[in-house]
Design a protein around this motif. Structure first.
Motif, mmCIF file in Angstrom:
data_model
loop_
_atom_site.group_PDB
_atom_site.id
_atom_site.type_symbol
_atom_site.label_atom_id
_atom_site.label_comp_id
_atom_site.label_asym_id
_atom_site.label_seq_id
_atom_site.Cartn_x
_atom_site.Cartn_y
_atom_site.Cartn_z
ATOM 1 N N ALA A 100 -35.847 -3.686 -10.448
ATOM 2 C CA ALA A 100 -36.178 -3.911 -9.045
ATOM 3 C C ALA A 100 -35.499 -2.859 -8.170
ATOM 4 N N LYS A 101 -36.263 -2.301 -7.257
ATOM 5 C CA LYS A 101 -35.707 -1.356 -6.285
ATOM 6 C C LYS A 101 -34.940 -2.120 -5.213
ATOM 7 N N PRO A 102 -33.820 -1.581 -4.736
ATOM 8 C CA PRO A 102 -33.120 -0.391 -5.256
ATOM 9 C C PRO A 102 -32.360 -0.748 -6.530
ATOM 10 N N PHE A 103 -32.278 0.181 -7.457
ATOM 11 C CA PHE A 103 -31.605 -0.081 -8.724
ATOM 12 C C PHE A 103 -30.531 0.981 -8.947
ATOM 13 N N SER A 104 -29.573 0.651 -9.792
ATOM 14 C CA SER A 104 -28.544 1.631 -10.137
ATOM 15 C C SER A 104 -29.087 2.557 -11.218
ATOM 16 N N THR A 105 -28.695 3.823 -11.166
ATOM 17 C CA THR A 105 -29.166 4.761 -12.174
ATOM 18 C C THR A 105 -28.662 4.402 -13.562
ATOM 19 N N ASP A 106 -27.457 3.875 -13.654
ATOM 20 C CA ASP A 106 -26.921 3.478 -14.961
ATOM 21 C C ASP A 106 -27.762 2.370 -15.576
ATOM 22 N N GLU A 107 -28.182 1.421 -14.736
ATOM 23 C CA GLU A 107 -29.022 0.339 -15.248
ATOM 24 C C GLU A 107 -30.355 0.876 -15.751
ATOM 25 N N LEU A 108 -30.970 1.764 -14.977
ATOM 26 C CA LEU A 108 -32.255 2.320 -15.391
ATOM 27 C C LEU A 108 -32.126 3.061 -16.713
ATOM 28 N N LEU A 109 -31.099 3.888 -16.854
ATOM 29 C CA LEU A 109 -30.916 4.640 -18.093
ATOM 30 C C LEU A 109 -30.680 3.713 -19.279
ATOM 31 N N ALA A 110 -29.935 2.641 -19.056
ATOM 32 C CA ALA A 110 -29.691 1.676 -20.129
ATOM 33 C C ALA A 110 -30.987 0.992 -20.547
ATOM 34 N N ARG A 111 -31.821 0.659 -19.579
ATOM 35 C CA ARG A 111 -33.096 0.004 -19.898
ATOM 36 C C ARG A 111 -34.048 0.963 -20.612
ATOM 37 N N ILE A 112 -33.997 2.243 -20.261
ATOM 38 C CA ILE A 112 -34.800 3.235 -20.976
ATOM 39 C C ILE A 112 -34.362 3.316 -22.440
#
Length: 225
Positions: A100-112
């Motif tokens: 969900a926006k806004p999101f942390s970049t660390d969270e996005l990278l972990a989910r990728i």
């Protein structure tokens, strides 16, 4: 690995593109749903970051369309905060995850990373392995037993692709699309140059890995005994 980002907020798309490139992912960016669908069906992507609210075609429609066509590429939806119905619909239609926006970049990278692991790739946090070699895709270091070499980015991306497709022939066209993109004018001899670089480095490391040429078809990475 190659990621497609489908996001109509140009500033956000550019920022995410830079973030992903710093993590040594290859990234293509499109800003509307129809273009996103056209790129997805090419089959060259390892993961899709898909905004839901898009011009021309929304993300849920794209998701339904490609899953109906049997395309199983992992998809992470980019959603508005608190937009619960869209999240539920997305997961029901085959999305692998959402942020969900806004999101942390660390969270996005972990989910990728998590989505790529679920896809079944030989992936740890930062490395891929086969035989007696390990390639750290973040530091670009290639290790074999007690030896280590630093690769350049294109070498790392090419070796990663061959590792993930080990024992499968990969054509020069596939390599160009994955490393340089669909619209690239790169020629076959560019691929041959990078294959030569990798072969020399694997020989120096005395690795049990060989990149063999299948004449007229492409290359295959195999583990020797």
């Amino acid at each position: 690995m190659r990621i497609l980002l489908v996001e109509d907020e140009i500033g956000l798309a550019e920022a995410l593109g830079q973030l992903l490139k710093k993590q040594h992912y290859s990234v293509d960016i499109v800003h509307n749903g129809q273009a996103g669908l056209d790129y997805i069906v090419s089959g060259i992507y390892d993961l899709i970051l898909l905004d839901i609210m898009l011009p021309e075609m929304d993300g849920i429609t794209i998701l339904k369309t490609i899953r109906t066509q049997g395309i199983t590429t992992p998809i992470i939806l980019l959603t508005a905060k608190g937009d619960i119905p869209d999240k539920v619909s997305g997961l029901d239609y085959g999305a692998d995850d959402y942020v969900a926006k806004p999101f942390s970049t660390d969270e996005l990278l972990a989910r990728i990373r998590a989505a790529l692991r679920r896809k079944g790739e030989v992936v740890t946090e930062d490395s891929v392995t086969v035989g007696d070699i390990e390639l750290n895709t973040r530091s670009l270091k290639l290790t074999c037993k007690d030896k280590e070499l630093k690769l350049i980015l294109k070498e790392s991306l090419l070796l990663e692709l061959l590792i993930l497709r080990k024992n499968t022939v990969t054509s020069k066209e596939q390599i160009i699309e994955k490393l340089w993109g669909l619209d690239s004018d790169v020629e076959h001899n560019n691929v041959e140059v990078y294959i030569s670089f990798l072969r020399k480095k694997l020989t120096f490391l005395q690795a049990s890995i060989r990149i063999n040429t299948i004449r007229g078809v492409g290359y295959i990475l195999e583990v020797t005994t």
